[in-house]
Design an enzyme around this catalytic site. Structure first.
Site, mmCIF file in Angstrom:
data_model
loop_
_atom_site.group_PDB
_atom_site.id
_atom_site.type_symbol
_atom_site.label_atom_id
_atom_site.label_comp_id
_atom_site.label_asym_id
_atom_site.label_seq_id
_atom_site.Cartn_x
_atom_site.Cartn_y
_atom_site.Cartn_z
ATOM 1 N N LYS A 170 0.839 -1.208 0.000
ATOM 2 C CA LYS A 170 0.000 0.000 0.000
ATOM 3 C C LYS A 170 0.876 1.262 0.000
ATOM 4 O O LYS A 170 2.099 1.184 0.236
ATOM 5 C CB LYS A 170 -0.926 -0.040 1.217
ATOM 6 C CG LYS A 170 -1.947 -1.193 1.166
ATOM 7 C CD LYS A 170 -2.805 -1.199 2.427
ATOM 8 C CE LYS A 170 -3.844 -2.297 2.392
ATOM 9 N NZ LYS A 170 -4.656 -2.334 3.628
ATOM 10 N N TYR B 160 -11.698 -3.253 -3.604
ATOM 11 C CA TYR B 160 -12.255 -3.330 -2.246
ATOM 12 C C TYR B 160 -13.791 -3.363 -2.252
ATOM 13 O O TYR B 160 -14.424 -2.983 -1.255
ATOM 14 C CB TYR B 160 -11.742 -2.157 -1.413
ATOM 15 C CG TYR B 160 -10.309 -2.332 -0.944
ATOM 16 C CD1 TYR B 160 -9.985 -3.305 0.017
ATOM 17 C CD2 TYR B 160 -9.277 -1.540 -1.435
ATOM 18 C CE1 TYR B 160 -8.681 -3.478 0.454
ATOM 19 C CE2 TYR B 160 -7.961 -1.705 -1.003
ATOM 20 C CZ TYR B 160 -7.673 -2.671 -0.052
ATOM 21 O OH TYR B 160 -6.383 -2.839 0.384
ATOM 22 N N PHE C 171 -15.429 2.410 7.124
ATOM 23 C CA PHE C 171 -14.066 2.820 6.765
ATOM 24 C C PHE C 171 -13.838 2.889 5.256
ATOM 25 O O PHE C 171 -12.738 3.196 4.804
ATOM 26 C CB PHE C 171 -13.052 1.858 7.412
ATOM 27 C CG PHE C 171 -13.207 0.394 7.033
ATOM 28 C CD1 PHE C 171 -12.685 -0.087 5.837
ATOM 29 C CD2 PHE C 171 -13.867 -0.492 7.868
ATOM 30 C CE1 PHE C 171 -12.813 -1.424 5.486
ATOM 31 C CE2 PHE C 171 -14.005 -1.837 7.527
ATOM 32 C CZ PHE C 171 -13.475 -2.305 6.325
ATOM 33 N N ARG D 250 -1.007 -14.768 3.902
ATOM 34 C CA ARG D 250 -1.836 -14.144 4.946
ATOM 35 C C ARG D 250 -1.150 -14.258 6.315
ATOM 36 O O ARG D 250 -1.159 -13.319 7.117
ATOM 37 C CB ARG D 250 -3.233 -14.782 5.004
ATOM 38 C CG ARG D 250 -4.155 -14.385 3.879
ATOM 39 C CD ARG D 250 -4.608 -12.943 3.929
ATOM 40 N NE ARG D 250 -5.510 -12.653 5.027
ATOM 41 C CZ ARG D 250 -6.230 -11.540 5.104
ATOM 42 N NH1 ARG D 250 -6.141 -10.584 4.165
ATOM 43 N NH2 ARG D 250 -7.020 -11.317 6.134
ATOM 44 N N THR E 121 -5.102 -7.692 10.526
ATOM 45 C CA THR E 121 -5.372 -6.363 9.943
ATOM 46 C C THR E 121 -4.805 -5.213 10.778
ATOM 47 O O THR E 121 -4.211 -4.282 10.229
ATOM 48 C CB THR E 121 -6.904 -6.178 9.814
ATOM 49 O OG1 THR E 121 -7.452 -7.314 9.157
ATOM 50 C CG2 THR E 121 -7.234 -4.920 9.027
ATOM 51 N N ARG F 56 2.936 -6.708 9.061
ATOM 52 C CA ARG F 56 2.200 -5.643 9.763
ATOM 53 C C ARG F 56 2.693 -5.488 11.196
ATOM 54 O O ARG F 56 2.782 -4.363 11.718
ATOM 55 C CB ARG F 56 0.705 -5.954 9.726
ATOM 56 C CG ARG F 56 0.096 -5.720 8.336
ATOM 57 C CD ARG F 56 -1.259 -6.367 8.210
ATOM 58 N NE ARG F 56 -1.979 -5.950 7.009
ATOM 59 C CZ ARG F 56 -3.132 -6.495 6.624
ATOM 60 N NH1 ARG F 56 -3.672 -7.477 7.327
ATOM 61 N NH2 ARG F 56 -3.726 -6.069 5.518
ATOM 62 N N ASN G 280 -1.771 -0.125 7.084
ATOM 63 C CA ASN G 280 -1.165 -1.377 7.544
ATOM 64 C C ASN G 280 -0.268 -2.031 6.487
ATOM 65 O O ASN G 280 -0.163 -3.247 6.398
ATOM 66 C CB ASN G 280 -2.257 -2.329 8.048
ATOM 67 C CG ASN G 280 -3.298 -2.615 6.982
ATOM 68 O OD1 ASN G 280 -3.171 -2.166 5.852
ATOM 69 N ND2 ASN G 280 -4.305 -3.382 7.322
ATOM 70 N N HIS H 227 -1.643 -5.404 1.470
ATOM 71 C CA HIS H 227 -2.892 -6.147 1.264
ATOM 72 C C HIS H 227 -2.542 -7.529 0.731
ATOM 73 O O HIS H 227 -1.605 -7.671 -0.056
ATOM 74 C CB HIS H 227 -3.767 -5.426 0.228
ATOM 75 C CG HIS H 227 -4.859 -6.294 -0.322
ATOM 76 N ND1 HIS H 227 -6.088 -6.399 0.283
ATOM 77 C CD2 HIS H 227 -4.892 -7.132 -1.396
ATOM 78 C CE1 HIS H 227 -6.831 -7.269 -0.399
ATOM 79 N NE2 HIS H 227 -6.128 -7.717 -1.426
ATOM 80 N N GLU I 117 -9.111 -10.391 -7.608
ATOM 81 C CA GLU I 117 -8.281 -9.205 -7.395
ATOM 82 C C GLU I 117 -7.169 -9.094 -8.429
ATOM 83 O O GLU I 117 -6.868 -8.001 -8.907
ATOM 84 C CB GLU I 117 -7.700 -9.239 -5.966
ATOM 85 C CG GLU I 117 -8.794 -9.043 -4.908
ATOM 86 C CD GLU I 117 -8.322 -9.332 -3.486
ATOM 87 O OE1 GLU I 117 -7.106 -9.559 -3.278
ATOM 88 O OE2 GLU I 117 -9.180 -9.329 -2.580
HETATM 89 P P1 IDP Z 1 -7.337 -7.287 5.609
HETATM 90 O O1 IDP Z 1 -6.560 -6.263 4.798
HETATM 91 O O2 IDP Z 1 -6.546 -7.780 6.791
HETATM 92 O O3 IDP Z 1 -7.905 -8.406 4.767
HETATM 93 P P2 IDP Z 1 -10.039 -6.216 5.700
HETATM 94 O O4 IDP Z 1 -11.003 -6.428 6.805
HETATM 95 O O5 IDP Z 1 -10.275 -6.938 4.412
HETATM 96 O O6 IDP Z 1 -8.574 -6.515 6.261
HETATM 97 O O7 IDP Z 1 -10.003 -4.656 5.416
HETATM 98 C C1 IDP Z 1 -9.397 -4.128 4.264
HETATM 99 C C2 IDP Z 1 -8.589 -2.922 4.660
HETATM 100 O O8 IDP Z 1 -9.455 -1.896 5.123
HETATM 101 C C3 IDP Z 1 -7.606 -3.136 5.812
HETATM 102 O O9 IDP Z 1 -6.381 -3.732 5.409
HETATM 103 C C4 IDP Z 1 -7.427 -1.733 6.340
HETATM 104 O O10 IDP Z 1 -6.542 -0.974 5.515
HETATM 105 C C5 IDP Z 1 -8.838 -1.178 6.183
HETATM 106 N N1 IDP Z 1 -9.651 -1.356 7.401
HETATM 107 C C6 IDP Z 1 -10.233 -2.501 7.833
HETATM 108 N N2 IDP Z 1 -10.918 -2.311 8.980
HETATM 109 C C7 IDP Z 1 -10.770 -0.995 9.290
HETATM 110 C C8 IDP Z 1 -11.247 -0.175 10.366
HETATM 111 O O11 IDP Z 1 -11.933 -0.625 11.284
HETATM 112 N N3 IDP Z 1 -10.862 1.143 10.347
HETATM 113 C C9 IDP Z 1 -10.093 1.676 9.329
HETATM 114 N N4 IDP Z 1 -9.640 0.937 8.306
HETATM 115 C C10 IDP Z 1 -9.961 -0.383 8.272
HETATM 116 MG MG MG Z 2 -9.357 -8.385 3.265
#
Ligand code: IDP
Ligand code: MG
Length: 140
Positions: free
Chosen positions: A11, A51, A59, A87, A93, A104, A114, A117, A128
């Site tokens: 990212k 996304y 978010f 993963r 996350t 991370r 973070n 992705h 994707e």
């Molecule tokens: P992941 O990247 O670990 O799969 P996901 O739940 O798919 O997590 O969320 C996608 C992305 O959205 C996250 O990597 C993060 O950048 C953002 N994100 C997820 N949950 C939150 C939140 O509660 N607040 C702000 N950003 C979030």
């Molecule tokens: Mg995800």
């Protein structure tokens, strides 16, 4: 052995922090093969497509603004059980909760920013990688 391909994207915060080499090194050290690789700035449209599953969540807008804020490095990695292996390597996350040793856990202190992705299933990986890569972008 179950050889899989997965979609990964460093990212904008990971690129800004100068972590491209460090992250790719970890995947190469692990034994994963890079079969496609591209640096690009995501359009709003591509980011929303990538996304799409999160559309409507609290978010979502902030996430789209963040991932379009600077260049990203997208790649497709191949190897035995690549989806779950990657993963595990990136960690949970929330960077504050991700264990040391994960990408991370070592480089992020935020849930949004973070660093990286990675697809969470084979189906997601296929969907994707098609958002970012064309057939001719793959070396094999
Ligand atoms: P992941 O990247 O670990 O799969 P996901 O739940 O798919 O997590 O969320 C996608 C992305 O959205 C996250 O990597 C993060 O950048 C953002 N994100 C997820 N949950 C939150 C939140 O509660 N607040 C702000 N950003 C979030
Ligand atoms: Mg995800």
């Amino acid at each position: 052995m179950v050889v899989q391909r997965t979609f990964v994207m460093i990212k904008p915060d990971g690129v800004k922090k100068g972590l491209i080499g460090e992250i790719i090194r970890r995947f190469e050290n692990k034994g994963l093969a890079i079969v496609a690789l591209k640096m690009l700035k995501l359009s709003r449209e591509k980011a929303e497509e990538l996304y799409a599953i999160h559309k409507g969540k609290h978010f979502f807008e902030d996430l789209i603004n963040f991932v379009t804020s600077g260049p990203v490095v997208a790649m497709v990695l191949e190897g035995d059980e690549a989806v779950n292996v990657v993963r595990t390597m990136i960690g949970p996350t929330d960077g504050r909760k991700a264990p040391p040793g994960t990408i991370r856990g070592d480089f992020a202190l935020s849930v949004q920013e973070n660093i990286i992705h990675a697809a969470d299933s084979i189906e997601a990986a296929i969907r994707e990688m098609k958002v970012i890569f064309k057939d001719e972008d793959f070396v094999c």
